[in-house]
Design a protein around this motif. Structure first.
Motif, short mmCIF file in Angstrom:
data_model
loop_
_atom_site.label_atom_id
_atom_site.label_comp_id
_atom_site.label_asym_id
_atom_site.label_seq_id
_atom_site.Cartn_x
_atom_site.Cartn_y
_atom_site.Cartn_z
N THR A 145 1.14 4.18 -2.97
CA THR A 145 1.04 5.62 -2.75
C THR A 145 2.19 6.36 -3.41
OG1 THR A 145 -0.13 5.31 -0.65
CG2 THR A 145 0.96 7.43 -1.00
N ARG A 146 3.39 5.82 -3.25
CA ARG A 146 4.58 6.45 -3.84
C ARG A 146 4.57 6.34 -5.37
NH1 ARG A 146 9.28 3.60 -0.63
NH2 ARG A 146 10.60 4.94 -1.95
N ASP B 118 0.84 -1.21 0.00
CA ASP B 118 0.00 0.00 0.00
C ASP B 118 0.87 1.26 0.00
OD1 ASP B 118 -2.54 -1.15 -0.08
OD2 ASP B 118 -2.64 -1.40 2.09
N GLU B 119 1.96 1.23 0.77
CA GLU B 119 2.88 2.37 0.81
C GLU B 119 3.55 2.57 -0.55
OE1 GLU B 119 5.35 5.52 1.74
OE2 GLU B 119 3.52 4.79 2.72
#
Length: 234
Positions: A122-123, A118-119
């Motif tokens: 986002t990036r 998920d991180e």
């Protein structure tokens, strides 16, 4: 003892130079500043980077392991030229291996690994917004490596990542075809939905489709490239 220390220091400095030259040449090749088929002349590169031949030779070996440079008998090194057959065969293998790995990951992935993904998502969205091809390329690799690492099959992971490493040149697609960033990210969104739903069949099918889609874009990119005019890098 002093001699050993000095020898170790000399090796360390040479290794740092090799890594620096490797990263610089890798970026120039992936950005198409140095074109496919271009000869890489050892002495010229040593002069350009203000060093001896040894760090340059080691950097070229590292680029050869990445599949970005090939050593030609009696002619030295040159930037690898991708062929339609190589692209077709590589993405056929990568597609099926990553499809299997992604399907297994959907069954076995942990909540902690999903948070990592998920991180990364986002990036990657931010990289798409900024049209940051190099940044997206690095995140894309980490995204897929995380999924493959979650498959629970070490041999499958090693085989898949070895192919990734040996065909690093395909990463040029994110630098040379800006619209590919958004297309890839859209495909990533579908894969993530399948992983969150723990749906192995859908995850596997979407991973295979994703690799075929990227392969088609790489083929188009290579078809549109002009071969280097026998040039040598300065």
């Amino acid at each position: 003892m002093v001699g050993v220390t000095e020898a170790t220091r000399g090796w360390f400095v040479s290794d740092l130079k090799s890594q620096t030259i490797y990263r610089a040449l890798r970026e120039r090749i992936l950005s198409n500043e140095i074109l496919s088929g271009t000869r890489l002349v050892l002495r010229q590169l040593a002069n350009e980077y203000d060093t001896s031949d040894i760090p340059v030779r080691e950097a070229l070996r590292m680029l050869e392991r990445d599949g970005l440079v090939e050593m030609v008998p009696y002619r030295g090194a040159r930037v690898t030229t991708l062929t339609a057959r190589e692209i077709e065969e590589t993405y056929f293998i990568r597609g099926h291996l990553e499809s299997i790995a992604t399907g297994l990951a959907a069954e076995r992935i942990s909540d902690a690994e999903l948070l990592i993904l998920d991180e990364l998502m986002t990036r990657m969205r931010a990289a798409v917004e900024a049209q940051d091809g190099p940044g997206f390329s690095d995140l894309n690799r980490e995204f897929h490596a995380t999924i493959i690492g979650a498959c629970g099959n070490e041999m499958l992971r090693e085989l898949t990542m070895d192919i990734w490493q040996r065909h690093s040149g395909f990463q040029r697609v994110f630098r040379m075809v800006p619209e590919r960033l958004a297309a890839s990210q859209s495909e990533h969104e579908g894969i993530m939905d399948a992983l969150r739903a723990r749906d192995p069949k859908r995850a596997a099918a979407l991973a295979l489709w994703h690799k075929r889609s990227v392969g088609d874009t790489v083929s188009t990119l290579v078809d549109g490239e002009r071969p280097a005019a026998g040039g040598e890098t300065a």
